[in-house]
Design an enzyme around this catalytic site. Structure first.
Site, PDB file in Angstrom:
ATOM      1  N   LYS A  13     -51.312  29.797 -70.840  1.00 54.51           N
ATOM      2  CA  LYS A  13     -50.189  28.946 -70.472  1.00 54.51           C
ATOM      3  C   LYS A  13     -50.111  27.639 -71.020  1.00 54.51           C
ATOM      4  O   LYS A  13     -49.230  27.267 -71.690  1.00 54.51           O
ATOM      5  CB  LYS A  13     -50.505  28.583 -68.872  1.00 54.51           C
ATOM      6  CG  LYS A  13     -50.481  29.914 -67.859  1.00 54.51           C
ATOM      7  CD  LYS A  13     -50.442  29.501 -66.532  1.00 54.51           C
ATOM      8  CE  LYS A  13     -51.917  28.683 -66.044  1.00 54.51           C
ATOM      9  NZ  LYS A  13     -53.076  29.500 -66.205  1.00 54.51           N
ATOM     10  N   ARG A  88     -49.896  26.030 -57.153  1.00 53.74           N
ATOM     11  CA  ARG A  88     -51.237  26.845 -57.548  1.00 53.74           C
ATOM     12  C   ARG A  88     -51.352  27.289 -56.095  1.00 53.74           C
ATOM     13  O   ARG A  88     -52.277  28.371 -56.082  1.00 53.74           O
ATOM     14  CB  ARG A  88     -52.376  26.148 -57.954  1.00 53.74           C
ATOM     15  CG  ARG A  88     -53.120  26.974 -59.069  1.00 53.74           C
ATOM     16  CD  ARG A  88     -54.059  25.993 -59.287  1.00 53.74           C
ATOM     17  NE  ARG A  88     -55.112  26.288 -60.501  1.00 53.74           N
ATOM     18  CZ  ARG A  88     -55.185  26.087 -61.732  1.00 53.74           C
ATOM     19  NH1 ARG A  88     -54.180  25.253 -62.142  1.00 53.74           N
ATOM     20  NH2 ARG A  88     -55.979  26.446 -62.432  1.00 53.74           N
ATOM     21  N   ARG A 127     -62.754  30.761 -76.090  1.00 51.35           N
ATOM     22  CA  ARG A 127     -62.228  29.641 -76.520  1.00 51.35           C
ATOM     23  C   ARG A 127     -62.895  28.424 -76.854  1.00 51.35           C
ATOM     24  O   ARG A 127     -62.607  27.410 -77.327  1.00 51.35           O
ATOM     25  CB  ARG A 127     -61.048  29.151 -75.719  1.00 51.35           C
ATOM     26  CG  ARG A 127     -61.125  28.622 -74.223  1.00 51.35           C
ATOM     27  CD  ARG A 127     -59.968  28.434 -73.480  1.00 51.35           C
ATOM     28  NE  ARG A 127     -60.216  28.019 -72.188  1.00 51.35           N
ATOM     29  CZ  ARG A 127     -59.590  28.126 -71.243  1.00 51.35           C
ATOM     30  NH1 ARG A 127     -58.224  28.498 -71.398  1.00 51.35           N
ATOM     31  NH2 ARG A 127     -59.873  27.688 -69.972  1.00 51.35           N
ATOM     32  N   ARG A 131     -65.475  22.948 -71.984  1.00 52.28           N
ATOM     33  CA  ARG A 131     -65.005  22.592 -70.543  1.00 52.28           C
ATOM     34  C   ARG A 131     -66.271  22.910 -69.827  1.00 52.28           C
ATOM     35  O   ARG A 131     -66.815  24.205 -69.731  1.00 52.28           O
ATOM     36  CB  ARG A 131     -63.920  23.528 -70.015  1.00 52.28           C
ATOM     37  CG  ARG A 131     -62.453  22.700 -70.518  1.00 52.28           C
ATOM     38  CD  ARG A 131     -61.265  23.760 -70.212  1.00 52.28           C
ATOM     39  NE  ARG A 131     -61.197  24.162 -68.743  1.00 52.28           N
ATOM     40  CZ  ARG A 131     -60.096  24.651 -68.141  1.00 52.28           C
ATOM     41  NH1 ARG A 131     -58.935  24.576 -69.018  1.00 52.28           N
ATOM     42  NH2 ARG A 131     -60.014  24.952 -67.047  1.00 52.28           N
ATOM     43  N   ARG A 142     -63.077  31.082 -60.712  1.00 56.81           N
ATOM     44  CA  ARG A 142     -61.608  30.686 -60.864  1.00 56.81           C
ATOM     45  C   ARG A 142     -60.752  31.919 -60.897  1.00 56.81           C
ATOM     46  O   ARG A 142     -59.890  31.709 -60.113  1.00 56.81           O
ATOM     47  CB  ARG A 142     -61.482  30.031 -62.254  1.00 56.81           C
ATOM     48  CG  ARG A 142     -61.598  28.527 -61.996  1.00 56.81           C
ATOM     49  CD  ARG A 142     -61.439  27.628 -63.396  1.00 56.81           C
ATOM     50  NE  ARG A 142     -62.187  27.890 -64.450  1.00 56.81           N
ATOM     51  CZ  ARG A 142     -62.193  27.999 -65.766  1.00 56.81           C
ATOM     52  NH1 ARG A 142     -61.045  27.470 -66.125  1.00 56.81           N
ATOM     53  NH2 ARG A 142     -63.056  28.167 -66.576  1.00 56.81           N
TER      54      ARG A 142
END
Ligand code: AMP
Length: 185
Positions: A13, A88, A127, A131, A142
């Site tokens: 996104k 969300r 990625r 984080r 998540r």
């Protein structure tokens, strides 16, 4: 143009929202980015949400809704925006609907980026953004939160006939080409 870019964590996104921003000159509003920035700058908001983000849980609805309502007051968003990471929960979607109604505005598109779950886990772990919630456990958490709390948001918007499903697999450019074709029509 007012767009919600929707999909599971790792669907791409953020990447696609940046490309849409560039191509169509519409600002990108990411609630996740706002929270991460607040944590980095150790603001009051940051202190309040740090543990929640680290655990992969959701920030309380009223905190997010107030934040988005305030952000959207800025002139910057007067001609439209791409929402990434919001709404969300169904409750956030309902609050957002109320907000739009109060301004006599409509949403133009709800774009669902569809990616198979195993691909999502691979992408997030690869990625390497560093984080603090990007551990395998964090990712699974998540994804579970997404299934339970967030997926129903898509069903909520399906009643309005503005949901467009886009294949979120392939290269970044291939995915963007699909979104671009959709928005140009
Ligand atoms: P994201 O960058 O969109 O994946 O968001 C990262 C984290 O920020 C999420 O795992 C949540 O903890 C929090 N967050 C972002 N947007 C929302 C939202 N709309 N509602 C609740 N929590 C959110």
């Amino acid at each position: 143009m007012k767009i919600i870019l929707f999909g599971p964590p790792g669907a791409g996104k953020g990447t696609q929202a940046s490309l849409i921003q560039k191509q169509f000159d519409i600002p990108h509003l990411s609630t996740g980015n706002i929270f991460r920035e607040a944590i980095k700058n150790e603001t009051e908001l940051g202190k309040k949400v740090k543990k929640i983000l680290d655990a992969g849980d959701l920030v309380p609805d009223h905190v997010v809704v107030d934040l988005v309502a305030e952000e959207l007051e800025k002139d910057h968003y007067a001609n439209g925006y791409i929402l990434d990471g919001f709404p969300r929960t169904v409750s956030q979607a309902e609050s957002f609907d109320q907000l739009l109604k109060s301004k006599k505005q409509n949403l133009d598109a709800f774009i669902f980026l569809k990616v198979p779950e195993e691909e999502l886990v691979k992408r997030i772990l690869a990625r390497g953004e560093g984080r603090s919630d990007d551990t395998e456990e964090g990712v699974r958490k998540r994804l579970a939160v997404y299934e339970k709390e967030t997926k129903p948001v898509k069903e909520y918007y399906e009643e309005n006939d503005i949901v467009f499903e886009v294949d979120g697999t392939g290269t970044v450019d291939q995915i963007f080409a699909r979104i671009r074709a959709l928005l140009e029509n």
